[in-house]
Design a protein around this motif. Structure first.
Motif, short mmCIF file in Angstrom:
data_model
loop_
_atom_site.label_atom_id
_atom_site.label_comp_id
_atom_site.label_asym_id
_atom_site.label_seq_id
_atom_site.Cartn_x
_atom_site.Cartn_y
_atom_site.Cartn_z
N GLU A 164 -8.48 17.23 -4.95
CA GLU A 164 -9.52 16.23 -4.67
C GLU A 164 -9.56 15.91 -3.18
N ALA A 165 -8.39 15.72 -2.61
CA ALA A 165 -8.33 15.36 -1.19
C ALA A 165 -8.84 16.50 -0.31
N VAL A 166 -8.47 17.72 -0.64
CA VAL A 166 -8.88 18.84 0.22
C VAL A 166 -10.38 19.07 0.10
N VAL A 167 -10.92 18.89 -1.10
CA VAL A 167 -12.36 19.08 -1.30
C VAL A 167 -13.14 18.00 -0.54
N ARG A 168 -12.55 16.80 -0.52
CA ARG A 168 -13.21 15.70 0.21
C ARG A 168 -13.21 16.00 1.71
N ASP A 169 -12.08 16.50 2.22
CA ASP A 169 -11.96 16.68 3.67
C ASP A 169 -12.50 18.03 4.15
N CYS A 170 -12.46 19.04 3.28
CA CYS A 170 -12.94 20.38 3.65
C CYS A 170 -13.96 20.80 2.61
N PRO A 171 -15.21 20.34 2.72
CA PRO A 171 -16.20 20.59 1.67
C PRO A 171 -16.53 22.07 1.47
N ASP A 172 -16.12 22.93 2.42
CA ASP A 172 -16.36 24.37 2.24
C ASP A 172 -15.23 25.09 1.52
N HIS A 173 -14.14 24.39 1.28
CA HIS A 173 -12.99 25.02 0.61
C HIS A 173 -13.44 25.61 -0.73
N PRO A 174 -12.94 26.82 -1.05
CA PRO A 174 -13.37 27.43 -2.33
C PRO A 174 -13.20 26.50 -3.53
N TYR A 175 -12.19 25.65 -3.52
CA TYR A 175 -12.01 24.73 -4.65
C TYR A 175 -13.21 23.78 -4.82
N ALA A 176 -13.95 23.58 -3.74
CA ALA A 176 -15.08 22.65 -3.82
C ALA A 176 -16.18 23.19 -4.73
N ARG A 177 -16.13 24.52 -4.98
CA ARG A 177 -17.15 25.13 -5.84
C ARG A 177 -16.80 25.01 -7.32
N LEU A 178 -15.62 24.52 -7.61
CA LEU A 178 -15.09 24.59 -8.98
C LEU A 178 -14.83 23.19 -9.52
N SER A 179 -14.89 23.08 -10.84
CA SER A 179 -14.52 21.80 -11.46
C SER A 179 -13.05 21.85 -11.83
N LYS A 180 -12.46 20.68 -11.98
CA LYS A 180 -11.06 20.60 -12.36
C LYS A 180 -10.83 21.32 -13.68
N ASP A 181 -11.75 21.12 -14.61
CA ASP A 181 -11.58 21.74 -15.93
C ASP A 181 -11.54 23.26 -15.83
N GLU A 182 -12.45 23.80 -15.00
CA GLU A 182 -12.48 25.25 -14.80
C GLU A 182 -11.16 25.75 -14.25
N ILE A 183 -10.68 25.04 -13.24
CA ILE A 183 -9.42 25.47 -12.60
C ILE A 183 -8.29 25.44 -13.63
N ALA A 184 -8.21 24.32 -14.35
CA ALA A 184 -7.13 24.17 -15.33
C ALA A 184 -7.23 25.25 -16.39
N GLU A 185 -8.44 25.48 -16.87
CA GLU A 185 -8.62 26.48 -17.92
C GLU A 185 -8.22 27.87 -17.42
N SER A 186 -8.60 28.17 -16.17
CA SER A 186 -8.29 29.50 -15.64
C SER A 186 -6.78 29.73 -15.54
N ILE A 187 -6.08 28.73 -15.04
CA ILE A 187 -4.62 28.87 -14.90
C ILE A 187 -3.98 29.01 -16.28
N ASN A 188 -4.46 28.19 -17.23
CA ASN A 188 -3.89 28.27 -18.57
C ASN A 188 -4.12 29.63 -19.21
N CYS A 189 -5.37 30.13 -19.12
CA CYS A 189 -5.66 31.46 -19.68
C CYS A 189 -4.74 32.51 -19.07
N PHE A 190 -4.58 32.40 -17.75
CA PHE A 190 -3.80 33.40 -17.02
C PHE A 190 -2.33 33.37 -17.47
N THR A 191 -1.76 32.17 -17.51
CA THR A 191 -0.33 32.09 -17.85
C THR A 191 -0.10 32.35 -19.34
N GLU A 192 -1.10 32.01 -20.18
CA GLU A 192 -0.95 32.33 -21.61
C GLU A 192 -0.86 33.84 -21.81
#
Lengths: 529, 422
Positions: B71-99
């Motif tokens: 949240e902090a990095v997206v606020r301060d660096c609006p171009d950061h790749p994470y700014a394009r993604l929702s928290k749910d997407e990120i969480a889901e992607s990591i979970n799928c990957f580690t599963e």
């Protein structure tokens, strides 16, 4: 405060200071050498490693040319372990000053410096990578010299003869009484303590820093700081030294250094010798300039850049009657009303022995010691302290003395754990800011394509295992070593070196978090509010 | 399915975290996937999965909660790749990957909304989000400052228990180190050989016999990551039974096996999902097809393979992964020649200090993308409707300083796959 006594105090551990220590020791004069950081930290470690035939100076400075000719011949006989007698070429290409080319042979003859004209096919047979725009080539007696081995061997011999040495000790001030330096006060950078040295004569052999040190004694020397950068290639591109046959300018000499070649140099005036570091702009200029002489220099892989400061003494100073030649300056500061203080600076690596000799002559005259110089006739013994700077020795030794339990710690240059231990054993304490850096200076560690990225980590682990470092010290010494290598690595980051740097950063920062402050007990992984 | 004139749904270019994740997610969606790429990031990784750890990098501020850090990095660096993604997407992607990793026998663990502290081979402590289960006890030992023995071996260079102890002892008095001989090992040892040897329970037993005399009053024993190549979990469990202690692994510096273990999972698992992998081959040429897809030349010489795909994901990494190439004047993307945002001059690429906290400007160079992760040209329009980019090649992040490498790779790959299916 601790007080040390010596007859002669030498400040500065470059080629001249270590050469002077050996010269005085051979004459039976007791001396103590104090070096601010480590051997060859200035110009003696930041040069081409070229032993001049003198041919380069035939047009501009005949006296320097003749000095180089004589000293070069003498050193080949006296210190063969430090020298690869490669021979050299002077080459001109289309567009170079044809008048200069035409006059070259005659000027060499005038200074009695051997130079033999080669035809094109002979030149290409010697050095196949020369530009096909070649218009003239001459063979001369240039050679390659290992300045680190040279200084280490000089120091080792001086130590054997009873001299003493202190590293990582910085001059803080001189205590003068009635025009006489009574004490020189030093800061020990390792312990943070100050101590004093009482000497009958103090010699300032600090090269580019000579003006700064002399000022502490109330003496005035004007030095122009000319920084020169060089590039190291991944491969050895020429068997011999290759010089561009033109008036001295940038990027016109390529010197073999064992398994690599060294290309340079630039000349940039800087405000302080401490500001010397190679830049991206200089690296580009060197590459762009040098390709006329050898096109491969545009595309070859470079592994690092480095730089040194030439101490150019501004002449026209009143009372500088002792300036032996335009090549170097020997100053008796009696002229500045300090009767036991001498400065030796300027000159070239090739003339270091002569500089030491003239300085020792002056020291002995002041001490009323009647002892002749022996460095013209006494060969310089090879030492355990200096031997590991030779490229290829570590792998040879590894094969020869195969100890089944030994490990290769530096894979680029094949430096084994036993070799690292031998280097440490031959290096008395005083590690200063980084023991790793000191090991690097005395061996090939960190000099390969990985620029210390992997061997730095492995050797740090070994230093911890051996108890040479404790607490966080090993990590901060590793950081300091990496930063030092970075100075030379960052100007040449294109092509493969960029890939190497990317990997190094991924490892040191991405994986190991070494850029962060690790001296913290905040390891709970809770957020501070 | 993999015939000469197959038109694949997607060509994934890259075999690091982003390439592996993209191939996994695309195959899971039932797409016909072909993947290419050489050894790179994964092989050199510790196997840890970072999500987000440090921001702002110039302050070196570490975060315990990676989501708050994002949240902090997206606020301060609006171009950061994470700014394009929702928290749910990120969480889901990591979970799928580690599963997927867990299904394949390489179990990963961590907290949902808290980073884990893990020891590095240098003795520093790193925050990360998911670690192989075999590293988990190390985080617990560190957190509890429990009585712990770190084992290293004669002949295994680059691994020093003493270094970790010296670096940690001030805050962790209960940690000590011992160096033992590896059963049957003389001279130089390498993690891979040791891992093979340790597949044998008899070797495990011999090793433990060397260690146990030093483990009185010890709760945890940490080893360099050499405890088995394909099935470290089993080796760790066996060592725990033999010793009655809690066992863990600490990654080693490259060449390590933590990375190759991860690669092996994909080498085994992706073909099982129908992915065609052209491993150790680089794309050497590409032309756009009239239908909007691409024809690729992969590899060189007689071994050249032609591949046709409707869409492509560019996940080639940075300089080490060969996704970006630097010459003396500029940085280019060598396959599609998509524009690379970068400092104007080479002398602005790097800071004078290697360890500069703010990182080097070149670290934030990379490929600029639109909201759907398609590389864009100077006009802001996507270069190809069918080309997507994911992972470290993207601009405006510094994964090395921010500690977001794997998370960013996995999450942007997840999103790129979603976008190309639209």
């Amino acid at each position: 405060m601790n007080i040390l006594q010596t007859t002669v105090l030498i400040v500065g551990g470059g080629a001249t200071g270590t050469g002077l220590a050996r010269d005085l020791a051979l004459r039976g004069v007791s001396c103590l050498l104090a070096e601010r950081s480590d051997f060859n930290a200035g110009a003696s470690g930041g040069n081409h490693g070229l032993l001049h035939s003198g041919a380069r100076y035939v047009a501009s400075d005949m006296e320097a040319a003749v000095e180089c000719r004589d000293e070069g011949q003498l050193l080949k006989a006296m210190a063969p372990q430090c020298i690869e007698d490669t021979g050299g070429l002077f080459v001109a290409v289309e567009g170079d000053d044809e008048q200069y080319v035409a006059d070259f042979e005659g000027m060499c003859r005038k200074s009695d410096i051997p130079a033999r004209a080669l035809d094109r096919s002979e030149a290409f047979e010697c050095e196949p990578l020369l530009s096909d725009k070649l218009i003239a080539a001459y063979a001369v007696d240039d050679a390659a010299i290992d300045p680190f081995m040279l200084s280490l061997d000089n120091m080792a011999h001086a130590l054997d003869l009873g001299a003493r040495v202190l590293r990582n000790t910085r001059v803080v001030r001189f205590l003068r009484e009635n025009g006489h330096i009574r004490q020189t006060i030093f800061l020990d950078e390792t312990s943070g303590e100050t101590f004093a040295v009482e000497a009958e004569i103090v010699v300032n052999a600090t090269g580019a820093w000579a003006g700064i040190v002399a000022a502490l004694a109330g003496a005035d020397i004007h030095i122009l700081y000319s920084s020169g950068s060089l590039l190291v290639t991944q491969d050895r591109l020429a068997r011999q030294v290759v010089n561009r046959l033109r008036k001295a300018s940038d990027a016109d000499i390529l010197v073999p250094g064992g398994t690599v070649s060294v290309l340079g140099t630039t000349s940039v005036t800087i405000d302080s010798p401490d500001l010397c570091r190679p830049t991206v702009a200089e690296a580009d200029r060197i590459v762009e300039d040098a390709q006329a002489m050898m096109p491969v220099l545009a595309t070859t892989r470079y592994i690092r850049a480095y730089s040194g400061v030439r101490p150019l003494v501004l002449t026209g100073e009143s009372g500088d009657a002792r300036s032996v030649s335009r090549g170097f300056s020997l100053i008796d500061h009696a002229r500045d009303a300090v009767d036991n203080f001498i400065t030796i600076t300027g000159g070239k690596l090739t003339t270091f022995r002569l500089m030491a000799e003239k300085t020792a002559d002056l020291v002995c005259a002041k001490l009323k010691v009647d002892a002749p110089c022996l460095t013209r006739t006494e060969p310089l013994p090879a030492s355990t302290m200096g031997r590991w700077t030779e490229p290829g020795l570590a792998p040879k030794d590894w094969v020869r003395n195969r100890d089944e339990d030994d490990l290769i710690l530096c894979e680029c240059e094949m430096v084994s754990r036993n070799t690292v231990d031998a280097v440490i054993a031959a290096m008395p304490g005083m590690r200063g800011k980084s023991m790793l850096k000191a090991i690097g200076l005395r061996s090939r560690v960190g000099k390969g394509p990985c620029q210390g990225g992997f061997c730095g980590l492995r050797i740090t682990g070994h230093l911890y295992d051996q108890g040479h470092v404790s607490g966080e010290q090993g990590l901060s010494e590793l950081s300091s070593f990496v930063e030092r290598r970075w100075r030379g690595f960052s100007p040449i980051l294109w092509g493969l070196p960029m890939v190497q740097a990317d990997l190094q950063e991924a490892l040191y920062c991405g994986v190991l978090d070494m850029e962060l402050d690790h001296n913290t007990d905040d390891l709970t992984c809770e957020d501070d509010e | 399915m993999t015939g000469r004139d197959t038109l694949y749904d997607v060509m994934v270019i890259g075999a690091g975290f982003a390439g592996m994740a993209a191939s996994l997610f695309a195959a899971r969606h039932g797409l016909n996937v072909v993947q290419t790429g050489a050894t790179g990031g994964i092989d050199f990784s510790t196997g840890f999965i970072d999500l987000m750890g440090v921001h702002p990098v110039e302050d070196g501020k570490r975060w315990g909660n990676p989501w708050a850090a994002i949240e902090a990095v997206v606020r301060d660096c609006p171009d950061h790749p994470y700014a394009r993604l929702s928290k749910d997407e990120i969480a889901e992607s990591i979970n799928c990957f580690t599963e997927f990793l867990t299904e394949q026998g390489l179990e990963y663990v961590g907290h949902t909304d808290r980073n884990i502290c893990s020891l590095t081979p240098a003795g520093t402590v790193k925050r990360t989000y998911r670690v192989p289960e075999t590293a988990w006890n190390g985080s617990l030992a560190l957190e509890r400052k429990a009585p712990t023995l770190l084992v290293d071996f004669h002949g295994l260079k680059g691994v020093s228990g003493a270094q970790i102890v010296e670096t940690q002892k001030q805050h962790w008095p209960g940690v000590k180190a011992v160096r033992v001989a590896f059963p049957g090992g003389r001279g130089e040892l390498y993690p891979e050989h040791m891992a093979w040897a340790l597949a044998d329970p008899a070797v495990q037993q011999k090793m433990m016999a060397e260690v146990l005399p030093h483990a009185e009053d010890i709760e945890y024993i940490g080893f360099p990551a050499v405890l088995g190549l394909n099935d470290p979990g089993t080796v760790v469990r066996h060592l725990a039974e033999l010793s009655g202690k809690r066992i863990f692994e600490i990654p080693t510096i490259p060449p390590s096996i933590a990375g190759p273990r991860l690669r092996a999972v994909f080498d085994r698992g992706l073909p099982g999902l129908g992915v065609r992998t052209l491993s150790q081959k680089l794309v050497t040429g590409v032309t756009q097809r009239s239908d909007g897809g691409f024809d690729f030349q992969v590899g060189s010489g007689p071994a050249t393979v032609s591949i046709s795909a409707k869409k492509a994901i560019l996940a080639t990494g940075r300089f080490f992964g060969k996704g970006l190439r630097a010459d003396r004047e500029k940085v280019v993307e060598p396959i599609f020649d998509v524009p690379v945002v970068q400092p104007a001059q080479r002398d602005a690429w790097h800071n004078p200090a290697f360890f500069a906290k703010q990182g080097h400007p070149i670290n934030r160079a990379g490929v600029e993308v639109d909201a759907r992760l398609r590389p864009i040209g100077p006009s802001g329009e996507p270069l190809h409707d069918t080309l997507f980019a994911a992972g470290a090649i993207l601009a405006h992040h510094d994964w090395m300083r921010m500690k977001c490498g794997a998370g960013l790779a996995i999450a942007t790959a997840f999103r790129a796959v979603k976008e190309l299916m639209r």
